[in-house]
Design an enzyme around this catalytic site. Structure first.
Site, PDB file in Angstrom:
ATOM      1  N   CYS A  17      40.645  42.891  50.116  1.00 18.08           N
ATOM      2  CA  CYS A  17      42.050  42.619  49.804  1.00 18.08           C
ATOM      3  C   CYS A  17      42.803  42.135  51.296  1.00 18.08           C
ATOM      4  O   CYS A  17      43.489  41.384  51.387  1.00 18.08           O
ATOM      5  CB  CYS A  17      42.963  43.250  49.204  1.00 18.08           C
ATOM      6  SG  CYS A  17      42.279  44.078  47.779  1.00 18.08           S
ATOM      7  N   GLN A  72      37.808  54.268  41.728  1.00 19.35           N
ATOM      8  CA  GLN A  72      36.580  54.554  42.449  1.00 19.35           C
ATOM      9  C   GLN A  72      35.699  55.782  42.154  1.00 19.35           C
ATOM     10  O   GLN A  72      34.633  55.760  42.524  1.00 19.35           O
ATOM     11  CB  GLN A  72      36.819  54.741  44.097  1.00 19.35           C
ATOM     12  CG  GLN A  72      37.126  53.429  44.812  1.00 19.35           C
ATOM     13  CD  GLN A  72      36.129  52.320  44.749  1.00 19.35           C
ATOM     14  OE1 GLN A  72      34.946  52.739  44.821  1.00 19.35           O
ATOM     15  NE2 GLN A  72      36.530  51.040  44.860  1.00 19.35           N
ATOM     16  N   THR A 102      47.609  40.064  22.808  1.00 17.31           N
ATOM     17  CA  THR A 102      46.296  39.937  22.328  1.00 17.31           C
ATOM     18  C   THR A 102      45.472  40.255  22.902  1.00 17.31           C
ATOM     19  O   THR A 102      45.383  40.107  24.090  1.00 17.31           O
ATOM     20  CB  THR A 102      46.231  38.520  21.708  1.00 17.31           C
ATOM     21  OG1 THR A 102      47.278  38.117  20.869  1.00 17.31           O
ATOM     22  CG2 THR A 102      44.580  38.665  20.853  1.00 17.31           C
ATOM     23  N   THR A 123      44.457  47.212  38.990  1.00 12.34           N
ATOM     24  CA  THR A 123      45.925  46.881  39.545  1.00 12.34           C
ATOM     25  C   THR A 123      47.068  46.901  38.306  1.00 12.34           C
ATOM     26  O   THR A 123      48.075  47.534  38.822  1.00 12.34           O
ATOM     27  CB  THR A 123      45.784  45.199  40.129  1.00 12.34           C
ATOM     28  OG1 THR A 123      44.859  45.204  40.847  1.00 12.34           O
ATOM     29  CG2 THR A 123      47.398  44.805  40.735  1.00 12.34           C
ATOM     30  N   ASN A 150      39.188  53.945  48.431  1.00 14.75           N
ATOM     31  CA  ASN A 150      38.180  52.756  48.022  1.00 14.75           C
ATOM     32  C   ASN A 150      37.506  52.402  49.371  1.00 14.75           C
ATOM     33  O   ASN A 150      36.199  51.949  49.518  1.00 14.75           O
ATOM     34  CB  ASN A 150      38.830  51.619  47.592  1.00 14.75           C
ATOM     35  CG  ASN A 150      40.174  51.273  48.128  1.00 14.75           C
ATOM     36  OD1 ASN A 150      41.193  52.063  48.154  1.00 14.75           O
ATOM     37  ND2 ASN A 150      40.112  50.004  48.726  1.00 14.75           N
TER      38      ASN A 150
HETATM   39  C1  LIG Z   1      39.374  47.896  42.983  1.00 12.99           C
HETATM   40  C2  LIG Z   1      40.644  48.691  42.846  1.00 12.99           C
HETATM   41  C3  LIG Z   1      41.581  48.639  42.306  1.00 12.99           C
HETATM   42  C4  LIG Z   1      42.097  47.218  41.486  1.00 12.99           C
HETATM   43  O1  LIG Z   1      41.354  47.376  40.416  1.00 12.99           O
HETATM   44  P1  LIG Z   1      41.210  45.564  39.724  1.00 12.99           P
HETATM   45  O2  LIG Z   1      40.486  45.848  38.426  1.00 12.99           O
HETATM   46  O3  LIG Z   1      40.327  44.867  40.841  1.00 12.99           O
HETATM   47  O4  LIG Z   1      42.785  45.087  39.699  1.00 12.99           O
HETATM   48  C5  LIG Z   1      42.654  49.482  42.412  1.00 12.99           C
HETATM   49  N1  LIG Z   1      42.445  50.814  43.031  1.00 12.99           N
HETATM   50  C6  LIG Z   1      41.217  50.934  43.796  1.00 12.99           C
HETATM   51  C7  LIG Z   1      41.078  52.247  44.390  1.00 12.99           C
HETATM   52  C8  LIG Z   1      40.232  49.954  43.682  1.00 12.99           C
HETATM   53  O5  LIG Z   1      39.054  50.111  44.211  1.00 12.99           O
END
Ligand SMILES: *Cc1c(COP(=O)(O)O)cnc(C)c1O
Length: 392
Positions: free
Chosen positions: A327, A181, A239, A72, A151
């Site tokens: 989500c 993914q 950090t 994210t 995803n």
């Molecule tokens: C899981 C996912 C994210 C988010 O990653 P996080 O490390 O959970 O914040 C973003 N993009 C895709 C396509 C994902 O599958």
């Protein structure tokens, strides 16, 4: 009770080897990597070793890999960072309508600041057309961001073709891909894809949660995401999460080593699962592309039932799966991805995503195939929509 975890696109367990690599960095090697004494140097060299492993997995120079707090953050940084550093050149961004919310909501947020965003449609398999990307470009376009694979439905997008087409233009437009993914699942090489920025997350490849990376090609004009100390070459202050980064490095190393072996195993199980579902259950639609597809992704819609009740019934049999994306579950809106591939609301509601991982066995697939038809039949028998019931 037997438990079968088939939600690896949601998250994966930390591998034993990964955990073992991480542990010393919580205790005896606890140093802050910005310090010059031995503890600090130990932490610093562990971070650099992890950076090399992550870079190697995607064919990048380690100096182009920046650690973040996950997929994210990487998506947010790529999009906001390019938008804010290049806004005098233009304020137009091109993306697709099936991106992860980390991309979509970031783009929507930038619209409130006066950026213009084009959300490209996809075909019934979830594919973005290269011509659509090129046709959407205006004099104001500064960034194209299209995910490497979706995803939810597993469709792999033509990123290398888009990258080639963008290179032919007489003006530089930055190209970002969310490869959360695909990294570790199919070969990913930043030069072959022709991308300037690429997002990765550790917890989707058997590493810890809360760690990721953004690949930033040398020469890219981008704002830092966090301001503060001089960490990550002054581009991402704070950090470093040393144990997390070490775990990510180990996970990347193992993913690279086992990529082809896992690819073959997972695609075999995926095909068996898809075929088994199609043969045993009527009124099913396979979502996503039949072949241009992630090796671990199965996504289907069962007509006349609710995905949520299906998940609850599978959970009672020990099967962990997903409907829509993790989500959005909890909301009543069907998945934006399923709507974008043209499914009507009532069919999109009956979706099931099963995503396989390295610990899944053929017995797990057989178990799902044994249990699923009965659950679907039971739910349909209770559904007022099912055509065999009622007056019509
Ligand atoms: C899981 C996912 C994210 C988010 O990653 P996080 O490390 O959970 O914040 C973003 N993009 C895709 C396509 C994902 O599958």
């Amino acid at each position: 009770m037997k438990r079968v975890y088939m939600d690896h696109a949601g998250t994966t367990p930390v591998r034993r080897e990964v955990l073992e690599a991480m542990l010393p960095y919580f205790t005896e090697r606890f140093g802050n990597a910005s310090t010059i004494y031995s503890y600090g140097r130990e932490a610093k060299s562990a971070i650099e070793e992890a950076r090399e492993k992550v870079a190697h997995l995607i064919g990048a120079d380690p100096r182009e890999v920046f650690f973040t707090a996950g997929g994210t953050e990487s998506d947010n940084w790529a999009i906001r960072g390019i938008a804010h550093a290049n806004k005098e050149k233009g304020k137009h961004i091109i993306t697709s309508s099936i991106e992860h919310h980390a991309v979509l909501h970031t783009c929507e947020d930038l619209e409130k600041e006066g950026f213009k965003v084009t959300y490209l449609p996809v075909d019934k398999y979830g594919l973005v057309k290269v011509e659509d990307v090129i046709n959407a470009i205006t004099d104001e376009t500064i960034l194209v961001t299209i995910m490497h694979a979706n995803n939810e439905i597993g469709t792999i997008e033509p990123i290398a073709e888009i990258g080639k087409a963008l290179k032919k233009l007489d003006r530089k437009i930055y190209f970002h891909t969310d490869a959360v993914q695909t990294v570790g699942k199919i070969p990913v090489n930043v030069d072959e894809l022709g991308v300037d920025l690429l997002s990765i997350s550790a917890h989707k490849i058997y590493g810890p949660k809360g760690v990721g990376a953004l690949y930033i090609r040398k020469g890219t004009k981008i704002k830092p995401f966090m301001t503060g100390g001089a960490q990550e070459n002054k581009r991402r202050a704070g950090t470093e999460n040393v144990p997390g980064i070490v775990g990510f490095g180990k996970a990347a190393e193992l993913a690279e080593k086992e990529l082809m072996e896992q690819y073959e195993k997972l695609s075999y199980l995926r095909d068996k699962l898809i075929k088994g579902i199609m043969e045993r259950i009527p009124h099913v639609i396979l979502n996503g592309h039949p072949t241009q597809r992630l090796p671990h992704n199965v996504n289907v819609c069962f007509k006349y039932i609710e995905g949520e009740s299906l998940l609850l019934n599978l959970d009672m049999k020990g099967i962990c799966a997903s409907s829509g994306s993790a989500c959005t579950s909890g909301s009543l809106e069907p998945s934006h991805v399923l709507l974008a591939i043209g499914l009507p609301h009532e069919i999109a509601h009956g979706s099931l995503r099963l995503t396989l991982g390295r610990d899944n066995t053929e017995e797990d697939v057989d178990y799902v195939l044994e249990v699923l038809p009965g659950i679907v039949e039971k739910l349909r028998s209770m559904s007022p929509l099912f055509p065999s019931k009622g007056g019509n």
